[in-house]
Design a protein around this motif. Structure first.
Motif, mmCIF file in Angstrom:
data_model
loop_
_atom_site.group_PDB
_atom_site.id
_atom_site.type_symbol
_atom_site.label_atom_id
_atom_site.label_comp_id
_atom_site.label_asym_id
_atom_site.label_seq_id
_atom_site.Cartn_x
_atom_site.Cartn_y
_atom_site.Cartn_z
ATOM 1 N N ASP A 130 36.163 24.615 30.724
ATOM 2 C CA ASP A 130 35.001 23.863 30.240
ATOM 3 C C ASP A 130 34.680 22.710 31.189
ATOM 4 O O ASP A 130 33.516 22.479 31.531
ATOM 5 N N GLN A 131 35.703 21.998 31.635
ATOM 6 C CA GLN A 131 35.499 20.880 32.559
ATOM 7 C C GLN A 131 34.942 21.358 33.892
ATOM 8 O O GLN A 131 34.043 20.729 34.467
ATOM 9 N N GLN A 174 30.628 21.550 37.410
ATOM 10 C CA GLN A 174 30.202 22.507 38.432
ATOM 11 C C GLN A 174 31.120 22.486 39.648
ATOM 12 O O GLN A 174 30.681 22.469 40.796
ATOM 13 N N THR A 175 32.423 22.486 39.369
ATOM 14 C CA THR A 175 33.432 22.556 40.429
ATOM 15 C C THR A 175 33.983 23.978 40.484
ATOM 16 O O THR A 175 33.844 24.740 39.516
ATOM 17 N N PRO A 176 34.613 24.357 41.591
ATOM 18 C CA PRO A 176 35.146 25.723 41.701
ATOM 19 C C PRO A 176 36.211 26.015 40.635
ATOM 20 O O PRO A 176 36.953 25.121 40.228
ATOM 21 N N ILE A 177 36.261 27.273 40.215
ATOM 22 C CA ILE A 177 37.260 27.727 39.248
ATOM 23 C C ILE A 177 38.630 27.680 39.936
ATOM 24 O O ILE A 177 38.755 28.087 41.094
ATOM 25 N N PRO A 178 39.660 27.214 39.232
ATOM 26 C CA PRO A 178 40.994 27.166 39.857
ATOM 27 C C PRO A 178 41.518 28.558 40.185
ATOM 28 O O PRO A 178 41.114 29.549 39.572
ATOM 29 N N HIS A 198 43.702 31.769 40.105
ATOM 30 C CA HIS A 198 44.351 32.402 38.965
ATOM 31 C C HIS A 198 44.686 33.845 39.299
ATOM 32 O O HIS A 198 44.082 34.443 40.188
ATOM 33 N N ALA A 199 45.669 34.383 38.585
ATOM 34 C CA ALA A 199 46.084 35.778 38.790
ATOM 35 C C ALA A 199 45.030 36.723 38.229
ATOM 36 O O ALA A 199 44.320 36.393 37.271
ATOM 37 N N ALA A 200 44.964 37.909 38.797
ATOM 38 C CA ALA A 200 43.951 38.894 38.408
ATOM 39 C C ALA A 200 44.120 39.389 36.978
ATOM 40 O O ALA A 200 43.154 39.831 36.359
ATOM 41 N N ASP A 201 45.337 39.330 36.435
ATOM 42 C CA ASP A 201 45.542 39.808 35.064
ATOM 43 C C ASP A 201 45.853 38.658 34.103
ATOM 44 O O ASP A 201 46.460 38.849 33.061
ATOM 45 N N SER A 202 45.382 37.461 34.425
ATOM 46 C CA SER A 202 45.681 36.268 33.634
ATOM 47 C C SER A 202 44.681 36.035 32.507
ATOM 48 O O SER A 202 43.604 36.631 32.469
ATOM 49 N N PHE A 203 45.035 35.105 31.628
ATOM 50 C CA PHE A 203 44.145 34.681 30.557
ATOM 51 C C PHE A 203 42.850 34.124 31.151
ATOM 52 O O PHE A 203 41.760 34.413 30.651
ATOM 53 N N THR A 204 42.951 33.370 32.226
ATOM 54 C CA THR A 204 41.757 32.835 32.893
ATOM 55 C C THR A 204 40.841 33.963 33.345
ATOM 56 O O THR A 204 39.628 33.919 33.115
ATOM 57 N N ALA A 205 41.413 34.988 33.982
ATOM 58 C CA ALA A 205 40.601 36.116 34.449
ATOM 59 C C ALA A 205 39.930 36.821 33.270
ATOM 60 O O ALA A 205 38.766 37.218 33.363
ATOM 61 N N PHE A 206 40.656 36.969 32.155
ATOM 62 C CA PHE A 206 40.065 37.595 30.971
ATOM 63 C C PHE A 206 38.905 36.760 30.440
ATOM 64 O O PHE A 206 37.841 37.296 30.119
ATOM 65 N N ILE A 207 39.084 35.447 30.356
ATOM 66 C CA ILE A 207 38.015 34.570 29.868
ATOM 67 C C ILE A 207 36.754 34.754 30.699
ATOM 68 O O ILE A 207 35.649 34.836 30.172
ATOM 69 N N SER A 227 30.014 31.673 19.308
ATOM 70 C CA SER A 227 29.955 31.614 20.767
ATOM 71 C C SER A 227 31.238 32.178 21.357
ATOM 72 O O SER A 227 32.241 32.339 20.648
ATOM 73 N N GLY A 228 31.204 32.441 22.669
ATOM 74 C CA GLY A 228 32.393 32.942 23.350
ATOM 75 C C GLY A 228 33.594 32.017 23.226
ATOM 76 O O GLY A 228 34.695 32.465 22.865
ATOM 77 N N PRO A 229 33.421 30.710 23.521
ATOM 78 C CA PRO A 229 34.576 29.807 23.369
ATOM 79 C C PRO A 229 35.126 29.782 21.945
ATOM 80 O O PRO A 229 36.348 29.741 21.748
ATOM 81 N N GLU A 230 34.232 29.833 20.943
ATOM 82 C CA GLU A 230 34.700 29.843 19.559
ATOM 83 C C GLU A 230 35.434 31.140 19.239
ATOM 84 O O GLU A 230 36.423 31.149 18.507
ATOM 85 N N TRP A 231 34.941 32.264 19.763
ATOM 86 C CA TRP A 231 35.629 33.535 19.546
ATOM 87 C C TRP A 231 37.036 33.462 20.136
ATOM 88 O O TRP A 231 38.005 33.873 19.499
ATOM 89 N N LEU A 232 37.155 32.928 21.344
ATOM 90 C CA LEU A 232 38.464 32.812 21.979
ATOM 91 C C LEU A 232 39.414 31.956 21.148
ATOM 92 O O LEU A 232 40.596 32.255 21.034
ATOM 93 N N ARG A 233 38.902 30.890 20.527
ATOM 94 C CA ARG A 233 39.745 29.956 19.775
ATOM 95 C C ARG A 233 40.026 30.411 18.334
ATOM 96 O O ARG A 233 40.925 29.887 17.689
ATOM 97 N N THR A 234 39.276 31.371 17.834
ATOM 98 C CA THR A 234 39.425 31.803 16.445
ATOM 99 C C THR A 234 40.552 32.823 16.319
ATOM 100 O O THR A 234 40.569 33.832 17.014
ATOM 101 N N GLY A 235 41.484 32.535 15.404
ATOM 102 C CA GLY A 235 42.616 33.425 15.209
ATOM 103 C C GLY A 235 42.334 34.539 14.212
ATOM 104 O O GLY A 235 41.436 34.443 13.377
#
Length: 195
Positions: free
Chosen positions: A47-48, A53-57, A59-68, A142-150
């Protein structure tokens, strides 16, 4: 066939169930499988990055970040889907599978919404017909809410119904975000099956 291939095959079949009537076959579907533990700090960091508008850190290709960051898409005759096998802190599957499908509306002329999908039937297929309570959509805005909803199992197998987080995006938004269907499902690895 290893477990990852079984999950990919199951996701392909579920997509075909969702878009029943579409001129598609399993070989038209490619499933990218991610395996990682869910870390909500990653969402805050992304989100930050988007806000600043900074580059994405890195991350591994099969990581949670990549999935997001992944989005389902159609490339020529191939449909590319994304599924994440969630892991616990010990690196073992925790029994949740998060999937990014294409919606019925995006692939057919049918106007079925998420509440008409038959979530119970999809969850049954995922669990190979294990007995389970009714499954209902827990619609996220929203997408972020879907990710956070259990996933809400209430009291497990004896609950009145399970609430599965769902997000369906409309067709009248930018193409990268249009016509997606995100679902969180249980696999046979979930503790509810093992007491």
């Amino acid at each position: 066939m290893n477990y990852g291939d079984q999950l990919r095959d199951c996701v392909s079949v579920l997509q075909l169930d969702i878009v029943e009537g579409a001129a598609m076959a399993p070989h038209d579907i490619q499933v990218q499988l991610y395996r990682d533990h869910v870390d909500f700090k990653v969402l805050d960091q992304l989100d930050q990055h988007f806000k600043q508008q900074t580059p994405i850190p890195e991350h591994a290709a099969d990581s949670f970040t990549a999935f997001i960051l992944s989005k389902p898409l159609r490339m020529d005759s191939t449909l590319v889907l994304h599924a994440m096998q969630c892991l616990n802190e010990q690196g073992e599957p925790n029994g949740e599978l998060w999937v990014k499908f294409k919606s019925t509306r995006s692939l057919t002329n049918l106007d079925k919404d998420v509440t008409e999908l038959g979530l119970h039937a999809l969850q049954l297929r995922m669990l190979k017909d294990q007995p389970l309570p009714a499954c209902e959509a827990k619609v996220a805005p929203s997408g972020p809410e879907w990710l956070r909803t259990g996933i809400d199992l209430g009291v497990g197998l004896n609950a009145g119904s399970w609430q599965l987080p769902v997000l369906e995006t409309p067709l009248d938004v930018p193409e990268r975000f249009a016509g997606h269907l995100y679902l969180k499902l249980l696999t046979v690895d979930h503790p509810v099956w093992h007491g």
